[in-house]
Design an enzyme around this catalytic site. Structure first.
Site, PDB file in Angstrom:
ATOM      1  N   GLY A  12       0.852  -1.187   0.000  1.00 24.75           N
ATOM      2  CA  GLY A  12       0.000   0.000   0.000  1.00 24.75           C
ATOM      3  C   GLY A  12       0.881   1.227   0.000  1.00 24.75           C
ATOM      4  O   GLY A  12       2.059   1.182  -0.397  1.00 24.75           O
ATOM      5  N   GLY A  13       0.324   2.354   0.450  1.00 24.79           N
ATOM      6  CA  GLY A  13       1.047   3.629   0.406  1.00 24.79           C
ATOM      7  C   GLY A  13       2.423   3.523   1.042  1.00 24.79           C
ATOM      8  O   GLY A  13       3.431   3.906   0.439  1.00 24.79           O
ATOM      9  N   ILE A  14       2.500   2.981   2.256  1.00 26.13           N
ATOM     10  CA  ILE A  14       3.788   2.969   2.962  1.00 26.13           C
ATOM     11  C   ILE A  14       4.759   1.982   2.328  1.00 26.13           C
ATOM     12  O   ILE A  14       5.917   2.311   2.069  1.00 26.13           O
ATOM     13  CB  ILE A  14       3.576   2.683   4.460  1.00 26.13           C
ATOM     14  CG1 ILE A  14       2.822   3.861   5.084  1.00 26.13           C
ATOM     15  CG2 ILE A  14       4.916   2.458   5.174  1.00 26.13           C
ATOM     16  CD1 ILE A  14       2.454   3.687   6.534  1.00 26.13           C
ATOM     17  N   LYS A 135       0.977   2.871  15.269  1.00 26.00           N
ATOM     18  CA  LYS A 135       0.646   4.168  15.860  1.00 26.00           C
ATOM     19  C   LYS A 135       0.235   4.077  17.332  1.00 26.00           C
ATOM     20  O   LYS A 135       0.607   4.906  18.136  1.00 26.00           O
ATOM     21  CB  LYS A 135      -0.530   4.815  15.115  1.00 26.00           C
ATOM     22  CG  LYS A 135      -0.420   4.856  13.614  1.00 26.00           C
ATOM     23  CD  LYS A 135       0.544   5.927  13.149  1.00 26.00           C
ATOM     24  CE  LYS A 135       0.466   6.153  11.661  1.00 26.00           C
ATOM     25  NZ  LYS A 135       0.497   4.960  10.833  1.00 26.00           N
ATOM     26  N   THR A 203      -4.216   5.225   5.868  1.00 28.30           N
ATOM     27  CA  THR A 203      -3.786   6.167   6.908  1.00 28.30           C
ATOM     28  C   THR A 203      -4.942   7.068   7.309  1.00 28.30           C
ATOM     29  O   THR A 203      -5.158   7.341   8.495  1.00 28.30           O
ATOM     30  CB  THR A 203      -2.619   7.028   6.365  1.00 28.30           C
ATOM     31  OG1 THR A 203      -1.546   6.158   6.094  1.00 28.30           O
ATOM     32  CG2 THR A 203      -2.182   8.081   7.349  1.00 28.30           C
ATOM     33  N   GLU A 206      -7.254   5.194   9.464  1.00 29.57           N
ATOM     34  CA  GLU A 206      -6.692   5.066  10.823  1.00 29.57           C
ATOM     35  C   GLU A 206      -6.818   6.366  11.597  1.00 29.57           C
ATOM     36  O   GLU A 206      -7.092   6.375  12.791  1.00 29.57           O
ATOM     37  CB  GLU A 206      -5.208   4.712  10.724  1.00 29.57           C
ATOM     38  CG  GLU A 206      -4.929   3.230  10.813  1.00 29.57           C
ATOM     39  CD  GLU A 206      -3.443   2.980  10.967  1.00 29.57           C
ATOM     40  OE1 GLU A 206      -2.815   2.713   9.944  1.00 29.57           O
ATOM     41  OE2 GLU A 206      -2.919   3.058  12.091  1.00 29.57           O
ATOM     42  N   HIS A 210      -9.408   8.249  15.407  1.00 28.98           N
ATOM     43  CA  HIS A 210      -9.059   9.110  16.545  1.00 28.98           C
ATOM     44  C   HIS A 210     -10.065  10.233  16.763  1.00 28.98           C
ATOM     45  O   HIS A 210      -9.948  10.981  17.724  1.00 28.98           O
ATOM     46  CB  HIS A 210      -7.680   9.753  16.314  1.00 28.98           C
ATOM     47  CG  HIS A 210      -6.548   8.779  16.329  1.00 28.98           C
ATOM     48  ND1 HIS A 210      -5.885   8.425  17.480  1.00 28.98           N
ATOM     49  CD2 HIS A 210      -5.969   8.084  15.337  1.00 28.98           C
ATOM     50  CE1 HIS A 210      -4.938   7.556  17.185  1.00 28.98           C
ATOM     51  NE2 HIS A 210      -4.971   7.334  15.894  1.00 28.98           N
TER      52      HIS A 210
HETATM   53  C1  IKT Z   1       2.460   8.670  10.773  1.00 29.60           C
HETATM   54  O1  IKT Z   1       2.271   8.039   9.721  1.00 29.60           O
HETATM   55  O2  IKT Z   1       3.521   8.652  11.378  1.00 29.60           O
HETATM   56  C2  IKT Z   1       1.336   9.444  11.335  1.00 29.60           C
HETATM   57  C3  IKT Z   1       0.717  10.433  10.387  1.00 29.60           C
HETATM   58  C4  IKT Z   1       1.296  11.781  10.618  1.00 29.60           C
HETATM   59  C5  IKT Z   1       2.568  11.934   9.913  1.00 29.60           C
HETATM   60  C6  IKT Z   1       3.220  13.215  10.277  1.00 29.60           C
HETATM   61  C7  IKT Z   1       4.126  13.657   9.194  1.00 29.60           C
HETATM   62  C8  IKT Z   1       4.536  15.057   9.447  1.00 29.60           C
HETATM   63  C9  IKT Z   1       5.025  15.791   8.259  1.00 29.60           C
HETATM   64  O3  IKT Z   1       5.197  15.214   7.186  1.00 29.60           O
HETATM   65  O4  IKT Z   1       5.258  16.988   8.430  1.00 29.60           O
HETATM   66  C10 IKT Z   1      -0.768  10.522  10.637  1.00 29.60           C
HETATM   67  C11 IKT Z   1      -1.150  10.644  12.048  1.00 29.60           C
HETATM   68  N1  IKT Z   1      -1.429   9.403  10.077  1.00 29.60           N
END
Ligand code: IKT
Length: 341
Positions: A12-14, A135, A203, A206, A210
């Site tokens: 996926g994306g990551i 997370k 993402t 997810e 919250h």
């Molecule tokens: C994460 O994937 O670590 C959490 C995500 C936030 C990423 C912050 C990136 C900051 C930036 O690029 O300036 C989110 C909570 N899904």
């Protein structure tokens, strides 16, 4: 020379961006990638260009009910390097003598999902590094509870190694060094996700978990249309407060402050690629000589979430491999290790 051969669970994306970034990280050779339907493996190194092109807009990696329900593409099997399998993780483990590290790039839409994936590696006798970008705070305890089995197996597990927790937790640990007592750690992120939206639907889902009125179970069951409805209600800009992000327990675990002193929030704009706010870590504390101050760490507004999650994840993966080769096993967090470049 590539001396670290790594695999990615999830395209996926990551997972896809990690493969992409790894091409510019010295010493890393991606040798395997899988999703729930297939596996691509080549010990001489995957053809990342081909894999990325084949999996573009075609994600089957986000295992679990949500994606099944909302329609997945063929995923990794669309790549000429891949084959279909019903046992992708076992197939990776079967090749693990030639795999130094595994990045678990799967969504955490069940709290015990990552710990259960890790158990499959310990159960199969894997010796190497596992890295995740989880997370939620509560998952850290579940991993710590398995630390003995990681140690017995020879696994070095680096948990929470994305941006938050991850990069920003590590930054907080560094910013804390001026102080002898920490009062608060505030992590406030800004993400602009217009062009990356399709790739990062997992993402966003997810994150929605919250929001007040939602949790991980309800977020998992949302249809894509319902998610669009929530995004529309917020005019594309969603603000998050008091997120359950593991930066808190990871900083406490590293002896820096109490988990209660840490707060994580942020703003997600899915209609612009510009960050709606500058990502900032603010650490407030007392110095040995009685001063009271705040140290801040800011990310450049031009850096993308993809850069800030995957760069650190691979940096922590490299640090994990160094520990593993030195015979250090167990569970490590981003405040315990300095990521390599
Ligand atoms: C994460 O994937 O670590 C959490 C995500 C936030 C990423 C912050 C990136 C900051 C930036 O690029 O300036 C989110 C909570 N899904």
């Amino acid at each position: 020379m590539h001396d670290i051969r790594f695999a990615v669970l999830g395209t996926g994306g990551i997972g896809r961006r990690a493969l992409d970034v790894s091409r510019e990280k010295p010493g890393l050779l991606p040798v395997a990638a899988c999703d729930r339907n297939g596996i691509a493996i080549d010990h001489d190194g995957l053809d990342v260009d081909e894999l990325l092109a084949a999996t573009e807009g075609n994600v089957a990696s986000d295992g679990g009910a949500a994606v099944k329900q909302h329609g997945a593409g063929a995923g990794v099997v669309a790549s000429a390097q891949a084959r279909s399998t019903e046992t992708p993780i076992e197939d990776i483990i079967a090749e693990s003598d030639a795999i130094d590290a595994v990045l678990i790039a799967l969504p955490n839409l069940e709290h015990d999902f990552i710990p259960r994936v890790a158990e499959r590696f310990t159960g199969a006798g894997y010796e190497g590094v596992l890295v995740d970008v989880l997370k939620r705070s509560r998952v850290i305890g579940m991993l710590d509870g398995r630390a003995d089995s990681f140690e017995e197996s020879g696994i070095t597990f680096v948990c929470g190694a994305g941006a938050t927790p991850g990069f920003l937790t590590g930054a907080a640990a560094l910013a804390a060094q001026s102080f002898v007592e920490i009062e608060s750690v505030e992590i406030h992120w800004g993400v602009g996700l217009k062009s990356g939206y399709e790739d990062n639907r997992g993402t966003v889902r997810e994150d929605i978990a919250h929001l007040p009125g939602y949790d991980i179970e309800t977020a998992r069951e949302l249809t894509d249309e319902e998610i669009e409805g929530i995004v529309d209600e917020h005019d594309g800009v969603i603000e998050f407060e008091e997120m359950e992000h593991a930066d808190d327990v990871l900083l406490e675990r590293a002896g820096i402050c109490d988990a209660d002193d840490v707060s994580v929030g942020g703003i997600l704009d899915v209609r612009s690629d510009e960050k709606p706010t500058t990502t900032t870590v603010s650490v407030t504390g007392r110095t040995f000589d009685g001063e009271h101050a705040t140290n801040t760490f800011e990310l450049g507004d031009e850096t993308s979430m993809a850069a800030n999650v995957n760069g650190p994840a691979l940096g922590y993966l490299k640090a994990g491999v160094q520990r593993n080769r030195a015979g250090e096993y167990g569970v490590f967090g981003p405040a315990d290790l300095m990521p390599e470049f």
